[in-house]
Design an enzyme around this catalytic site. Sequence first.
Site, PDB file in Angstrom:
ATOM      1  N   ASP A  44       0.856  -1.193   0.000  1.00 18.71           N
ATOM      2  CA  ASP A  44       0.000   0.000   0.000  1.00 18.71           C
ATOM      3  C   ASP A  44       0.894   1.246   0.000  1.00 18.71           C
ATOM      4  O   ASP A  44       1.812   1.342   0.808  1.00 18.71           O
ATOM      5  CB  ASP A  44      -0.894   0.003   1.246  1.00 18.71           C
ATOM      6  N   ASP A  52       3.751  -0.495  -8.585  1.00 21.37           N
ATOM      7  CA  ASP A  52       3.279   0.319  -9.711  1.00 21.37           C
ATOM      8  C   ASP A  52       3.435   1.793  -9.376  1.00 21.37           C
ATOM      9  O   ASP A  52       3.257   2.644 -10.244  1.00 21.37           O
ATOM     10  CB  ASP A  52       1.777   0.059  -9.934  1.00 21.37           C
ATOM     11  N   TYR A  98      -1.978  -8.064  -8.023  1.00 27.47           N
ATOM     12  CA  TYR A  98      -2.032  -6.629  -8.326  1.00 27.47           C
ATOM     13  C   TYR A  98      -1.238  -6.299  -9.590  1.00 27.47           C
ATOM     14  O   TYR A  98      -1.619  -5.436 -10.370  1.00 27.47           O
ATOM     15  CB  TYR A  98      -1.518  -5.813  -7.139  1.00 27.47           C
TER      16      TYR A  98
END
Length: 218
Positions: free
Chosen positions: A115, A151, A196
């Site tokens: 996160d 990312d 993800y």
Amino acid sequence: MRIRGKEKVPALLQQADAWIHQENNGLIAIDKNLYPTVCLEVGCGKGVFLSELALRHRDVFYVGIDKFVEIIARAATLSAKKEVKNVLFSMIDVERIESLIAPSSIQTIYLNFSDPWPRRKNEKRRLTYPRFLDIYSKLLAPGGWIEMKTDNADLFIWSLQAFTKAGWTVAESERALSQSAPEGLEDEARYIKTEYETRFRGLGVPICFLRATPPSKS
Ligand SMILES: C[S@@+](CC[C@H](N)C(=O)[O-])C[C@H]1O[C@@H](n2cnc3c(N)ncnc32)[C@H](O)[C@@H]1O
């Protein structure tokens, strides 16, 4: 991470019991003769990456942790379905990982799509915040390292600085990790896609990668 069908969690936990380690059972005992190398994914999500990696490296033992029980239930169920024997999951916050894993016992720690916590006031929660780097440093065996994929370019740059400031060596760093593995490297962890990652690659987002080694222990 959103989990649908929370009502199924108790049944999943029961079915996949052999793939789950409870924190109150103490340190995870791994037969070193069978598995001389142990690796850890922090924030493993639903276990897509780890179960695939474990299938490709059956002589390595993998531990996946996540702070939510629903997520661990899904991860353990996936490994149970795939009949992967060399992986175990535990619901634990990384802050308490030392109750599960002995010091200097981990070869590689994977941080995949952690996160980003973009607001400054939350930076202490980023899994590359200095207090977490200290924990990882204690867990890593001599010669061990961290591999991180994300990312999020801002988290990546911030993490590069955090590693360097804490005395780690950034041995490799790429702003756009190749989508497909070079020939012969298909089983390398960095080329195994996480849940993800598949999502972000589908949106055309470049994936950043780094490998860092901790300061030597004196
Ligand atoms: C964005 S998801 C990524 C999941 C997976 N690694 C992937 O790449 O598909 C981040 C995961 O990290 C877990 N996580 C966040 N902070 C954590 C902490 N302090 N300890 C353990 N897990 C944590 C979250 O619950 C979540 O499942």
